[in-house]
Design a protein around this motif. Structure first.
Motif, PDB file in Angstrom:
ATOM      1  N   ALA A  78       0.822  -1.209   0.000  1.00 27.66           N
ATOM      2  CA  ALA A  78       0.000   0.000   0.000  1.00 27.66           C
ATOM      3  C   ALA A  78       0.858   1.262   0.000  1.00 27.66           C
ATOM      4  O   ALA A  78       0.375   2.345  -0.321  1.00 27.66           O
ATOM      5  CB  ALA A  78      -0.931  -0.005   1.212  1.00 27.66           C
ATOM      6  N   LEU A  79       2.136   1.136   0.350  1.00 25.90           N
ATOM      7  CA  LEU A  79       3.046   2.282   0.361  1.00 25.90           C
ATOM      8  C   LEU A  79       3.640   2.573  -1.016  1.00 25.90           C
ATOM      9  O   LEU A  79       4.261   3.612  -1.216  1.00 25.90           O
ATOM     10  CB  LEU A  79       4.180   2.035   1.364  1.00 25.90           C
ATOM     11  N   LEU A 103       4.962   6.465  -1.935  1.00 25.09           N
ATOM     12  CA  LEU A 103       6.421   6.558  -1.960  1.00 25.09           C
ATOM     13  C   LEU A 103       6.969   6.520  -3.377  1.00 25.09           C
ATOM     14  O   LEU A 103       8.049   7.035  -3.644  1.00 25.09           O
ATOM     15  CB  LEU A 103       7.046   5.458  -1.104  1.00 25.09           C
ATOM     16  N   GLY A 104       6.225   5.928  -4.299  1.00 29.06           N
ATOM     17  CA  GLY A 104       6.633   5.913  -5.693  1.00 29.06           C
ATOM     18  C   GLY A 104       6.670   7.303  -6.305  1.00 29.06           C
ATOM     19  O   GLY A 104       7.311   7.531  -7.319  1.00 29.06           O
ATOM     20  N   ILE A 153      13.012   4.028  -7.513  1.00 28.99           N
ATOM     21  CA  ILE A 153      12.945   2.566  -7.491  1.00 28.99           C
ATOM     22  C   ILE A 153      11.716   2.130  -6.710  1.00 28.99           C
ATOM     23  O   ILE A 153      11.107   2.922  -5.990  1.00 28.99           O
ATOM     24  CB  ILE A 153      14.216   1.960  -6.856  1.00 28.99           C
ATOM     25  N   ASP A 154      11.360   0.873  -6.835  1.00 30.44           N
ATOM     26  CA  ASP A 154      10.215   0.333  -6.101  1.00 30.44           C
ATOM     27  C   ASP A 154      10.558   0.273  -4.619  1.00 30.44           C
ATOM     28  O   ASP A 154      11.396  -0.527  -4.206  1.00 30.44           O
ATOM     29  CB  ASP A 154       9.872  -1.056  -6.631  1.00 30.44           C
ATOM     30  N   PRO A 155       9.929   1.106  -3.782  1.00 28.76           N
ATOM     31  CA  PRO A 155      10.283   1.136  -2.366  1.00 28.76           C
ATOM     32  C   PRO A 155       9.845  -0.103  -1.594  1.00 28.76           C
ATOM     33  O   PRO A 155      10.385  -0.378  -0.525  1.00 28.76           O
ATOM     34  CB  PRO A 155       9.576   2.387  -1.850  1.00 28.76           C
ATOM     35  N   THR A 156       8.902  -0.875  -2.121  1.00 28.75           N
ATOM     36  CA  THR A 156       8.406  -2.025  -1.369  1.00 28.75           C
ATOM     37  C   THR A 156       9.418  -3.153  -1.269  1.00 28.75           C
ATOM     38  O   THR A 156       9.259  -4.063  -0.468  1.00 28.75           O
ATOM     39  CB  THR A 156       7.093  -2.568  -1.964  1.00 28.75           C
ATOM     40  N   ARG A 197       5.891   6.509   8.802  1.00 30.60           N
ATOM     41  CA  ARG A 197       4.594   7.164   8.578  1.00 30.60           C
ATOM     42  C   ARG A 197       4.711   7.975   7.296  1.00 30.60           C
ATOM     43  O   ARG A 197       5.741   8.596   7.035  1.00 30.60           O
ATOM     44  CB  ARG A 197       4.247   8.099   9.734  1.00 30.60           C
ATOM     45  N   VAL A 198       3.629   7.986   6.511  1.00 27.08           N
ATOM     46  CA  VAL A 198       3.574   8.744   5.265  1.00 27.08           C
ATOM     47  C   VAL A 198       2.280   9.555   5.253  1.00 27.08           C
ATOM     48  O   VAL A 198       1.200   9.008   5.456  1.00 27.08           O
ATOM     49  CB  VAL A 198       3.588   7.821   4.025  1.00 27.08           C
ATOM     50  N   VAL A 199       2.419  10.855   5.029  1.00 27.00           N
ATOM     51  CA  VAL A 199       1.249  11.733   4.901  1.00 27.00           C
ATOM     52  C   VAL A 199       1.397  12.486   3.591  1.00 27.00           C
ATOM     53  O   VAL A 199       2.457  13.055   3.316  1.00 27.00           O
ATOM     54  CB  VAL A 199       1.152  12.732   6.079  1.00 27.00           C
ATOM     55  N   THR A 200       0.343  12.470   2.773  1.00 21.55           N
ATOM     56  CA  THR A 200       0.384  13.210   1.518  1.00 21.55           C
ATOM     57  C   THR A 200      -0.537  14.415   1.600  1.00 21.55           C
ATOM     58  O   THR A 200      -1.609  14.355   2.198  1.00 21.55           O
ATOM     59  CB  THR A 200      -0.008  12.336   0.312  1.00 21.55           C
ATOM     60  N   GLN A 201      -0.072  15.497   1.006  1.00 19.72           N
ATOM     61  CA  GLN A 201      -0.836  16.725   0.845  1.00 19.72           C
ATOM     62  C   GLN A 201      -0.827  17.036  -0.646  1.00 19.72           C
ATOM     63  O   GLN A 201      -0.087  16.402  -1.397  1.00 19.72           O
ATOM     64  CB  GLN A 201      -0.194  17.861   1.639  1.00 19.72           C
TER      65      GLN A 201
END
Length: 95
Positions: A12-13, A17-18, A23-26, A66-70
């Protein structure tokens, strides 16, 4: 066994993160500092989506990131640290 877990897997990240990694972060590898369980980002347990995504170790549930998008930014906090990285998203322009 629970058919509908309360979390997603670390894949789901990939979307958020992409936006900032070439590169593929997963596929990134991690060793949990708390329980020492080795895992890839794809194996983390991800909770969210609001107010952001929180990824936890599958072994001890310690916070990995933790990832937060704006609209213009992506915020990334690693572990339980107090600081966060702010990335400007490439598809936005300043007003």
């Amino acid at each position: 066994m629970n058919q509908h877990p309360l979390y997603l897997d670390g894949n789901a990240l990939a979307g958020p993160l992409g936006e900032v990694f070439a590169i593929d972060p997963t596929t990134a590898w991690r060793l949990c500092p708390s329980c020492r369980l080795p895992s890839t980002m794809a194996q983390l347990h991800v909770y969210g989506p609001e107010p952001g995504l929180t990824a936890r170790c599958p072994g001890c549930a310690d916070i990995a990131l933790r990832v937060v998008t704006q609209p213009q930014y992506l915020w990334l906090q690693l572990g339980n640290g107090a600081g966060a990285f702010r990335f400007t998203l490439p598809h936005t322009t300043a007003l």
